[in-house]
Design a protein around this motif. Structure first.
Motif, PDB file in Angstrom:
ATOM      1  N   GLY A  42     -72.640  45.895 -77.921  1.00 36.28           N
ATOM      2  CA  GLY A  42     -72.667  44.437 -78.050  1.00 36.28           C
ATOM      3  C   GLY A  42     -73.894  43.801 -77.440  1.00 36.28           C
ATOM      4  O   GLY A  42     -74.352  42.757 -77.902  1.00 36.28           O
ATOM      5  N   GLN A  43     -74.437  44.424 -76.396  1.00 40.79           N
ATOM      6  CA  GLN A  43     -75.641  43.870 -75.774  1.00 40.79           C
ATOM      7  C   GLN A  43     -76.823  43.943 -76.726  1.00 40.79           C
ATOM      8  O   GLN A  43     -77.603  43.009 -76.833  1.00 40.79           O
ATOM      9  CB  GLN A  43     -75.965  44.634 -74.486  1.00 40.79           C
ATOM     10  N   LEU A  86     -85.962  43.429 -71.404  1.00 42.46           N
ATOM     11  CA  LEU A  86     -85.315  42.287 -70.748  1.00 42.46           C
ATOM     12  C   LEU A  86     -83.824  42.488 -70.566  1.00 42.46           C
ATOM     13  O   LEU A  86     -83.225  41.914 -69.650  1.00 42.46           O
ATOM     14  CB  LEU A  86     -85.528  41.020 -71.581  1.00 42.46           C
ATOM     15  N   ILE A  87     -83.199  43.260 -71.453  1.00 40.24           N
ATOM     16  CA  ILE A  87     -81.736  43.273 -71.456  1.00 40.24           C
ATOM     17  C   ILE A  87     -81.168  44.647 -71.153  1.00 40.24           C
ATOM     18  O   ILE A  87     -80.316  44.793 -70.278  1.00 40.24           O
ATOM     19  CB  ILE A  87     -81.214  42.750 -72.811  1.00 40.24           C
ATOM     20  N   PRO A 113     -82.943  46.738 -67.543  1.00 39.91           N
ATOM     21  CA  PRO A 113     -82.520  46.243 -66.227  1.00 39.91           C
ATOM     22  C   PRO A 113     -81.082  46.643 -65.895  1.00 39.91           C
ATOM     23  O   PRO A 113     -80.779  47.025 -64.764  1.00 39.91           O
ATOM     24  CB  PRO A 113     -82.649  44.721 -66.353  1.00 39.91           C
ATOM     25  N   GLN A 114     -80.203  46.572 -66.917  1.00 42.45           N
ATOM     26  CA  GLN A 114     -78.810  46.942 -66.661  1.00 42.45           C
ATOM     27  C   GLN A 114     -78.665  48.447 -66.484  1.00 42.45           C
ATOM     28  O   GLN A 114     -77.906  48.914 -65.629  1.00 42.45           O
ATOM     29  CB  GLN A 114     -77.929  46.494 -67.820  1.00 42.45           C
ATOM     30  N   THR A 163     -73.732  41.697 -59.578  1.00 41.37           N
ATOM     31  CA  THR A 163     -73.470  40.328 -60.012  1.00 41.37           C
ATOM     32  C   THR A 163     -72.124  40.197 -60.699  1.00 41.37           C
ATOM     33  O   THR A 163     -71.740  39.126 -61.112  1.00 41.37           O
ATOM     34  CB  THR A 163     -74.553  39.883 -61.005  1.00 41.37           C
ATOM     35  N   GLY A 164     -71.411  41.302 -60.820  1.00 39.48           N
ATOM     36  CA  GLY A 164     -70.187  41.278 -61.624  1.00 39.48           C
ATOM     37  C   GLY A 164     -68.969  40.722 -60.906  1.00 39.48           C
ATOM     38  O   GLY A 164     -68.072  40.186 -61.523  1.00 39.48           O
ATOM     39  N   GLN A 165     -68.983  40.821 -59.576  1.00 37.87           N
ATOM     40  CA  GLN A 165     -67.769  40.450 -58.857  1.00 37.87           C
ATOM     41  C   GLN A 165     -67.665  38.950 -58.650  1.00 37.87           C
ATOM     42  O   GLN A 165     -68.658  38.252 -58.602  1.00 37.87           O
ATOM     43  CB  GLN A 165     -67.726  41.144 -57.493  1.00 37.87           C
ATOM     44  N   ARG A 166     -66.479  38.480 -58.513  1.00 40.04           N
ATOM     45  CA  ARG A 166     -66.276  37.062 -58.267  1.00 40.04           C
ATOM     46  C   ARG A 166     -66.523  36.734 -56.820  1.00 40.04           C
ATOM     47  O   ARG A 166     -66.241  37.518 -55.956  1.00 40.04           O
ATOM     48  CB  ARG A 166     -64.835  36.678 -58.617  1.00 40.04           C
ATOM     49  N   ASN A 177     -70.424  39.046 -75.329  1.00 44.01           N
ATOM     50  CA  ASN A 177     -71.711  39.754 -75.225  1.00 44.01           C
ATOM     51  C   ASN A 177     -72.761  38.969 -74.464  1.00 44.01           C
ATOM     52  O   ASN A 177     -73.937  38.968 -74.807  1.00 44.01           O
ATOM     53  CB  ASN A 177     -72.260  40.101 -76.618  1.00 44.01           C
ATOM     54  N   LEU A 178     -72.337  38.273 -73.397  1.00 46.89           N
ATOM     55  CA  LEU A 178     -73.336  37.643 -72.529  1.00 46.89           C
ATOM     56  C   LEU A 178     -74.071  38.739 -71.778  1.00 46.89           C
ATOM     57  O   LEU A 178     -73.574  39.858 -71.645  1.00 46.89           O
ATOM     58  CB  LEU A 178     -72.656  36.686 -71.548  1.00 46.89           C
ATOM     59  N   PHE A 179     -75.274  38.412 -71.268  1.00 47.18           N
ATOM     60  CA  PHE A 179     -76.034  39.395 -70.510  1.00 47.18           C
ATOM     61  C   PHE A 179     -75.578  39.334 -69.056  1.00 47.18           C
ATOM     62  O   PHE A 179     -75.857  38.355 -68.359  1.00 47.18           O
ATOM     63  CB  PHE A 179     -77.532  39.112 -70.630  1.00 47.18           C
ATOM     64  N   PRO A 180     -74.865  40.354 -68.579  1.00 44.44           N
ATOM     65  CA  PRO A 180     -74.188  40.237 -67.272  1.00 44.44           C
ATOM     66  C   PRO A 180     -75.153  40.197 -66.093  1.00 44.44           C
ATOM     67  O   PRO A 180     -74.758  39.757 -65.016  1.00 44.44           O
ATOM     68  CB  PRO A 180     -73.309  41.492 -67.224  1.00 44.44           C
ATOM     69  N   HIS A 181     -76.411  40.639 -66.293  1.00 44.96           N
ATOM     70  CA  HIS A 181     -77.326  40.691 -65.153  1.00 44.96           C
ATOM     71  C   HIS A 181     -78.114  39.397 -64.996  1.00 44.96           C
ATOM     72  O   HIS A 181     -78.946  39.294 -64.103  1.00 44.96           O
ATOM     73  CB  HIS A 181     -78.280  41.878 -65.314  1.00 44.96           C
ATOM     74  N   LEU A 213     -83.269  32.618 -72.183  1.00 43.24           N
ATOM     75  CA  LEU A 213     -84.057  33.838 -72.412  1.00 43.24           C
ATOM     76  C   LEU A 213     -84.680  33.890 -73.807  1.00 43.24           C
ATOM     77  O   LEU A 213     -85.885  34.123 -73.956  1.00 43.24           O
ATOM     78  CB  LEU A 213     -83.174  35.071 -72.178  1.00 43.24           C
ATOM     79  N   TYR A 255     -73.070  33.846 -62.465  1.00 41.61           N
ATOM     80  CA  TYR A 255     -73.226  34.970 -63.385  1.00 41.61           C
ATOM     81  C   TYR A 255     -72.021  35.023 -64.319  1.00 41.61           C
ATOM     82  O   TYR A 255     -70.927  34.589 -63.944  1.00 41.61           O
ATOM     83  CB  TYR A 255     -73.356  36.279 -62.604  1.00 41.61           C
ATOM     84  N   GLY A 275     -69.969  37.233 -65.092  1.00 44.38           N
ATOM     85  CA  GLY A 275     -68.790  37.877 -64.524  1.00 44.38           C
ATOM     86  C   GLY A 275     -67.954  36.968 -63.635  1.00 44.38           C
ATOM     87  O   GLY A 275     -66.817  37.290 -63.295  1.00 44.38           O
ATOM     88  N   GLN A 276     -68.523  35.827 -63.246  1.00 49.53           N
ATOM     89  CA  GLN A 276     -67.792  34.910 -62.372  1.00 49.53           C
ATOM     90  C   GLN A 276     -67.058  33.831 -63.170  1.00 49.53           C
ATOM     91  O   GLN A 276     -66.417  32.967 -62.580  1.00 49.53           O
ATOM     92  CB  GLN A 276     -68.775  34.246 -61.398  1.00 49.53           C
TER      93      GLN A 276
END
Lengths: 402, 262
Positions: free
Chosen positions: A297-298, A315-316, A319-320, A399-402, B109-113, B122, B155, B157-158
């Protein structure tokens, strides 16, 4: 919304040492027996080790050869260059730390203070002329001061973080110039570099070089172009099928045979080349794991927005992917650092090589335990630092956690 | 709909005055690599400012069909034109079409980073080559429009699912597309978040955006669609106004489908 609910905290569980022991070590008679037996073995080993370290061991081999361990046969009248290099790196490390920690409430927490004082104390206790002890202490203070300064600066100029990587790149060049000389400084041949200096130099250079190469190989292996993919796979599989030591031998012994008389690349450069080419293949596999973890999906979202393939990757996806692979990549770097010891077999006097040379000196014959324990602690210190750095980096990027 | 919001969707104001075809698909056929015949000759024309809702049972090829419009899926036979550009293997044409077609996915499909704001800016910065300041200004207006302005520096994820999907809509709109494709935009959402996403889509439709929406939301189709299309087994079964589609279906297949979902 539900503030009355959220203020409730879980009931506090008080840890009592006796309860803890009972629960974790003696919760059945078999476990109790195992605890006692293992405790006995550990106690015996500890007592034996301490007896050896305090009574039997002759530690004079360390202070007598300290310069050799650290810098090999580097000329003593040029030591100031290395001290200057350490001071620059110390200052920049402090600055980087300060900038990264700008949002942390307290920079100097208790563990940090304890670590710094222990480090400072260690500097003072190093058995060298007092002037060098003062240098060591001074560099520690410079780091601390620039950490504090970096934090203050970063709060005023938000651009500072972007300049740091450039500053590091410049620093590496300056450090290399200070070590090697030239451009107004007396040239110190790479044959005279040695000890920890050579180990760290080769590791840092190989890590910096193998990273981009490994990433390119990983991308090449995922490429839709058959030739690029084939060549990348062939390289990765070929290198992974050969032991590092044979690649290093090839670099030191074979390459000079192929080249015409008089053309002989520097030994250290050949060692770095071998380590780089070897590590890049493994790194490529680590990064590939990260690339494969990125959901389709990315790619689709990036394509739908009009990004072309290089932009999507840069860019996408990358980095991940690199973020996911950080633990594996740092593990790879730790392995690379340790693999530099193999160069002692092909005759380079890095930390292990110089230790073997010292042990061959009739004066220090048979002081294996003392020497290897000493350099073991040094290796462990560097690897542990990398490990902590990797964990910090992961937290920073999480960055994933709340 | 305020003045600025209407302005943001270019060329949208004159919808209905002329009927210029934005998407023309003729006899589109697609086989997957395993020789599964996913699209068996589908033809559809979407006019400017029109909202077309595609319904159908799962596996009917409706997602595959709208994904051919921006070349996320290839097709082997037939012809597709998007805004007058022939969609073929020419990479230049594909790039041109993708700049004009925005897409919203089931899984966001957002960019999580990247932060929400960076997600939205972007593509305008790197693909449209806008200056950062302009991209951010447009992004902030869009985020305000979809109601996520306060979350701009968080982000993905939040955020909740509904918030993420609204960011995804803002991200697609930031490229100022002429056409918006929605691939089951509410199917992955918790029920209480469906409404907020549909509301954003509704206001977008009212502003005159050309939209193709694959969805199971009957209410949305009734309220917003100009035409509702039923696809089954890789074929287009029936296309009609919502009124006719839901109340006077012509085909047996449509009647059967409606009896299952209503």
């Amino acid at each position: 919304m539900t503030s009355s609910l959220s203020t409730a905290s879980p009931p506090e569980v008080r840890r009592r040492p006796r309860r803890w022991l009972q629960k974790n070590l003696f919760n059945s008679w078999l476990n109790g027996l195992i605890t006692i037996a293992l405790g006995g073995v550990l106690l015996w080993a500890g007592v034996e080790f301490l007896t050896w370290a305090i009574v039997e061991a002759d530690w004079r081999v360390i202070p007598a050869n300290l310069p050799l361990y650290f810098v090999g046969r580097y000329p003593a009248d040029q030591y100031w260059r290395l001290w200057l290099m350490l001071a620059i790196i110390g200052a920049l490390s402090g600055l980087t730390w300060g900038v990264l920690a700008q949002r942390v409430v307290r920079l100097f927490t208790v563990p940090v203070l304890v670590g710094l004082s222990l480090g400072g104390l260690g500097m003072m206790l190093i058995p060298t002329p007092p002037i060098y002890r003062l240098f060591g202490l001074g560099i520690t203070l410079v780091s601390v001061f620039s950490a504090w300064g970096g934090r203050q600066l970063a709060r005023q100029f938000s651009q500072l973080g972007q300049w740091l990587s450039l500053l590091w790149a410049v620093t590496f060049l300056v450090a290399f110039w200070l070590i090697r000389g030239g451009l107004g400084l007396k040239v110190v041949s790479s044959n005279d570099w040695g000890g920890l200096l050579l180990t760290v130099l080769m590791s840092v250079a190989s890590i910096l070089l193998c990273f981009p190469l490994g990433v390119l190989l990983a991308l090449g292996r995922q490429s839709s172009l058959p030739v690029v993919r084939g060549l990348s796979m062939a390289y990765i599989e070929l290198v992974r099928g050969v032991p590092l030591i044979s690649i290093l031998f090839m670099g030191q012994v074979m390459i000079p045979l192929f080249l015409p008389e008089g053309v002989r690349p520097d030994r250290v450069a050949r060692a770095i080349l071998g380590l780089t080419l070897f590590s890049a293949a493994y790194l490529a596999e680590n990064v590939r794991g990260g690339l494969q973890a990125i959901p389709r999906g990315q790619w689709e979202a990036a394509n739908a927005l009009g990004f072309n393939a290089p932009l999507t990757v840069g860019l996408i996806v990358l980095p991940q992917a690199i973020k996911i692979s950080i633990p594996a990549i740092v593990g790879q770097f730790i392995g690379l650092f340790q693999d530099t010891t193999l160069l002692s077999i092909v005759g380079l006097l890095e930390l292990l090589g110089i230790s073997r040379a010292i042990l061959a000196n009739p004066e220090f014959l048979g002081k294996y335990g003392e020497t290897y324990l000493f350099i073991g602690v040094i290796y462990w210190g560097f690897c542990y630092a990398m490990s902590i750095g990797s964990r910090r980096l992961e937290q920073q990027l999480n960055t994933g956690q709340r | 709909m305020t003045q600025s919001q209407t302005e943001m969707i270019q060329d949208a104001g004159d919808a209905g005055i002329e009927t210029r075809p934005m998407i023309v698909a003729q006899d589109v056929q697609k086989w997957y690599d395993n020789h599964f015949h996913a699209l068996r000759g589908v033809s559809l024309t979407v006019n400017k400012g029109e909202v077309v809702v595609i319904m159908g049972p799962s596996g009917s090829g409706k997602s595959t069909f709208i994904r051919t419009f921006n070349a996320l899926e290839s097709y082997q036979k037939g012809r597709i034109e998007v805004d007058g550009i022939h969609l073929c293997h020419d990479l230049k044409n594909i790039a041109e079409i993708r700049r004009e077609v925005g897409m919203v996915f089931q899984q966001f499909n957002l960019f999580p980073h990247l932060t929400v704001l960076k997600n939205v800016t972007l593509a305008p910065i790197w693909v449209r080559r806008w200056p950062k300041a302009k991209a951010e200004e447009v992004a902030m207006r869009l985020l305000e429009r979809v109601g996520i302005l306060e979350q701009a520096h968080k982000y993905p994820g939040q955020l909740s699912g509904g918030q993420q999907q609204r960011v995804a809509i803002a991200r697609a709109l930031a490229m100022q597309p002429k056409i918006m494709l929605f691939d089951e935009p509410t199917s992955a959402l918790d029920p209480e978040m469906v409404r907020e996403v549909l509301d954003v889509m509704l206001s977008l439709a009212r502003s005159g955006m050309t939209m193709v929406v694959v969805t199971h939301e009957v209410g949305f189709a009734r309220e917003v669609a100009d035409r509702v299309v039923l696809m089954a087994d890789g074929l287009l079964v029936e296309a009609a106004t919502p009124e006719d589609f839901f109340n006077r279906p012509q085909e047996d297949r449509t009647k059967k489908f409606l009896s299952q979902i209503l």
